[in-house]
Motif scaffolding. Structure first.
Motif, short mmCIF file in Angstrom:
data_model
loop_
_atom_site.label_atom_id
_atom_site.label_comp_id
_atom_site.label_asym_id
_atom_site.label_seq_id
_atom_site.Cartn_x
_atom_site.Cartn_y
_atom_site.Cartn_z
N ILE A 184 46.02 38.34 47.06
CA ILE A 184 44.73 37.48 45.65
C ILE A 184 45.12 35.18 46.73
CG2 ILE A 184 44.77 38.18 43.81
CD1 ILE A 184 47.43 36.08 43.09
N ALA A 185 46.15 35.12 47.48
CA ALA A 185 45.46 33.54 47.81
C ALA A 185 44.93 33.32 48.52
CB ALA A 185 46.77 33.26 48.88
N PRO A 186 43.98 34.06 49.48
CA PRO A 186 42.75 34.10 49.96
C PRO A 186 41.34 33.47 49.57
CG PRO A 186 43.36 36.13 51.37
CD PRO A 186 44.66 35.62 50.25
N VAL A 187 41.94 33.94 48.36
CA VAL A 187 40.18 33.95 47.59
C VAL A 187 40.94 32.84 46.07
CG1 VAL A 187 38.95 36.06 48.16
CG2 VAL A 187 41.09 35.60 45.59
N MET A 188 41.84 32.63 46.09
CA MET A 188 42.40 31.91 44.99
C MET A 188 41.75 29.93 45.65
SD MET A 188 44.10 32.67 42.09
CE MET A 188 45.08 31.60 42.05
N MET A 246 57.80 31.06 44.96
CA MET A 246 56.37 31.48 44.96
C MET A 246 55.38 30.02 46.14
SD MET A 246 55.61 32.89 41.31
CE MET A 246 56.07 31.45 40.47
N TYR A 247 56.02 29.06 46.23
CA TYR A 247 55.20 28.14 46.56
C TYR A 247 54.65 28.89 48.22
CZ TYR A 247 53.58 24.38 43.46
OH TYR A 247 52.84 23.90 42.13
N GLN A 248 55.92 29.51 49.02
CA GLN A 248 56.06 30.22 50.00
C GLN A 248 54.84 30.72 50.74
OE1 GLN A 248 59.33 32.43 51.03
NE2 GLN A 248 60.95 30.40 49.92
N HIS A 249 53.80 30.97 49.62
CA HIS A 249 53.05 31.95 49.76
C HIS A 249 51.34 31.48 49.30
CE1 HIS A 249 55.38 35.03 50.21
NE2 HIS A 249 56.68 35.28 49.55
N LEU A 250 51.11 30.20 48.43
CA LEU A 250 50.15 29.55 48.27
C LEU A 250 50.41 28.02 48.92
CD1 LEU A 250 50.57 30.67 44.56
CD2 LEU A 250 48.65 31.16 46.19
N LYS A 271 41.58 24.79 40.97
CA LYS A 271 40.35 25.02 40.03
C LYS A 271 41.10 26.28 39.53
CE LYS A 271 35.73 23.59 41.80
NZ LYS A 271 34.59 24.49 41.97
N GLN A 272 42.37 26.61 40.04
CA GLN A 272 42.93 27.61 39.65
C GLN A 272 44.55 27.59 39.34
OE1 GLN A 272 41.25 31.03 42.47
NE2 GLN A 272 40.40 31.62 40.06
N THR A 273 45.10 28.26 38.56
CA THR A 273 46.57 27.87 38.14
C THR A 273 47.02 28.94 38.07
OG1 THR A 273 46.06 26.21 36.55
CG2 THR A 273 48.29 27.25 36.65
N ILE A 274 48.30 29.81 38.68
CA ILE A 274 48.17 30.69 38.85
C ILE A 274 50.29 30.32 37.91
CG2 ILE A 274 51.02 32.16 39.54
CD1 ILE A 274 48.04 33.07 40.98
N ILE A 275 50.21 31.94 36.94
CA ILE A 275 51.31 31.99 35.36
C ILE A 275 52.17 33.14 36.12
CG2 ILE A 275 51.58 31.88 33.44
CD1 ILE A 275 48.72 30.13 32.60
N SER A 276 53.33 33.23 36.31
CA SER A 276 54.67 34.02 36.78
C SER A 276 54.97 34.61 35.82
CB SER A 276 54.59 34.19 37.73
OG SER A 276 56.06 35.05 38.04
N VAL A 330 36.51 43.39 27.44
CA VAL A 330 37.96 43.53 28.54
C VAL A 330 36.69 44.11 29.55
CG1 VAL A 330 40.42 43.18 29.35
CG2 VAL A 330 39.37 43.49 26.63
N THR A 331 37.24 43.47 30.92
CA THR A 331 37.24 43.63 31.74
C THR A 331 37.94 43.86 32.34
OG1 THR A 331 35.43 42.11 32.79
CG2 THR A 331 35.77 43.72 34.98
N VAL A 332 38.47 46.05 33.25
CA VAL A 332 39.59 46.36 33.75
C VAL A 332 39.45 46.99 35.15
CG1 VAL A 332 40.91 48.68 33.78
CG2 VAL A 332 40.51 47.82 31.71
N SER A 333 40.05 46.76 35.65
CA SER A 333 40.10 47.25 37.13
C SER A 333 40.91 47.45 37.68
CB SER A 333 38.97 45.51 37.62
OG SER A 333 38.54 45.92 39.62
N SER A 334 40.99 47.93 39.50
CA SER A 334 42.26 47.67 40.37
C SER A 334 41.94 46.85 41.79
CB SER A 334 42.12 49.30 40.72
OG SER A 334 41.20 49.47 41.11
N ASP A 335 41.14 45.94 41.06
CA ASP A 335 40.62 45.13 42.69
C ASP A 335 41.19 43.24 41.80
OD1 ASP A 335 39.61 43.20 44.46
OD2 ASP A 335 37.84 44.64 44.46
N ASN A 336 42.90 43.14 42.80
CA ASN A 336 43.77 41.83 41.81
C ASN A 336 42.08 40.91 42.66
OD1 ASN A 336 45.23 43.19 41.19
ND2 ASN A 336 46.27 43.64 42.79
N LYS A 337 41.91 41.22 43.45
CA LYS A 337 41.20 40.06 44.40
C LYS A 337 40.12 39.40 43.48
CE LYS A 337 42.14 40.59 49.30
NZ LYS A 337 41.46 40.98 50.71
N LEU A 338 39.07 40.51 43.14
CA LEU A 338 37.78 40.67 42.29
C LEU A 338 38.49 40.12 41.24
CD1 LEU A 338 34.59 40.92 41.80
CD2 LEU A 338 35.45 43.39 40.91
N ALA A 339 39.38 40.39 40.65
CA ALA A 339 39.79 39.96 39.26
C ALA A 339 40.18 38.52 39.00
CB ALA A 339 41.39 40.93 39.21
#
Length: 265
Positions: free
Chosen positions: A83-87, A106-110, A91-96, A51-60
């Motif tokens: 994270i929105a700028p790198v989504m 959530m759509y207010q930010h995506l 191609k990607q799906t958000i699951i909260s 598993v990749t462990v990180s503190s960088d949300n954008k990279l993840a």
């Protein structure tokens, strides 16, 4: 499911339950899983497993098919803005997993066309026995199938309407605590009538497991099962009536309603 890349942002207790469930799933490759936390020190034990462990949300989130948000509800807007700028919206799906945060919020930010889902598993995901309720918007049938497959790997999943998600949280997630409190009380009763704590606990654990399996496998109503063990003038009906006299069922219903009202505020 086998080749899906998954990122869990804010991997706390519930996120770790999902991780543990996925890791126990046949065919799942840990190299396709990335988890993040602001202070990830207590997650690094997952690294040797792949598993990749990180503190960088954008990279993840880069390259992840599913981005699971395991953060507290008040942190969801902040994370989405981050994270929105790198989504990749197509191609990607958000699951909260956040209680009380709606799809609309959530759509207010995506992007409006992005596939967004809400999911509410419980900590039994640890042992692949969770019930997960799911709702979403803009997902294709293929996407929804993949999400169900993901959460089926840690138990079973059902798709519901969004207005029922808070109710699902109370029954499915808070409900674990209700059952555990009942088990604790039953164990205490067992000790009072003569068992040592270990033996009482073993009896209660298997009794509760057996009761659940009986209902699931036989497909019967709880009252129908109760009728099978309550004989005229027997000890079972005496105990049940005493519990009801002290408000057992009423207290349970009131507790469910109190939790629901707390979420709704």
């Amino acid at each position: 499911m086998k080749n899906l890349k998954i990122a869990i942002i804010g991997c706390g207790n519930l996120g770790l339950s999902i991780v543990n469930g996925l890791m126990a799933t046949k065919g799942f490759d840990a190299k396709n899983l990335t988890v993040t936390k602001r202070n990830p020190d207590n997650l690094f034990y997952l690294t040797p497993l792949g598993v990749t462990v990180s503190s960088d949300n954008k990279l993840a989130v880069e390259g992840a098919d599913f981005v699971i948000l395991g953060v507290k509800p008040y942190n969801v807007p902040l994370i989405l803005k981050e994270i929105a700028p790198v989504m990749a919206k197509d191609k990607q799906t958000i699951i909260s997993l956040a209680t009380g945060v709606t799809l609309e919020e959530m759509y207010q930010h995506l992007p409006a066309e992005m596939a967004i889902y809400r999911a509410m598993p419980n900590i039994a995901a640890d042992i692949q026995e969770s019930i997960t309720c799911i709702c979403g918007k803009n997902g294709s049938p293929k996407t929804e199938h993949a999400i169900k497959e993901l959460f089926n790997s840690i138990g079973i999943s059902i798709v519901i309407e969004e207005h029922l998600m808070e109710a699902a949280t109370v029954l499915g997630a808070c409900g674990i605590a209700y059952v555990l409190r009942f088990m604790r009380a039953m164990t205490q009763g067992g000790i009072q009538i003569g068992f040592d704590a270990k033996t009482a606990n073993a009896i209660v654990n298997q009794t509760v497991k057996g009761a659940a399996e009986l209902i699931i496998k036989k497909g019967i109503h709880p009252e129908a099962a109760i009728d099978k063990v309550t004989t005229p003038k027997g000890c079972t009906i005496v105990g049940l009536n005493e519990m009801e006299h002290h408000g057992f069922s009423a207290a349970m219903v009131k507790g469910v309603l109190a939790s629901y009202e707390k979420i709704e505020k």
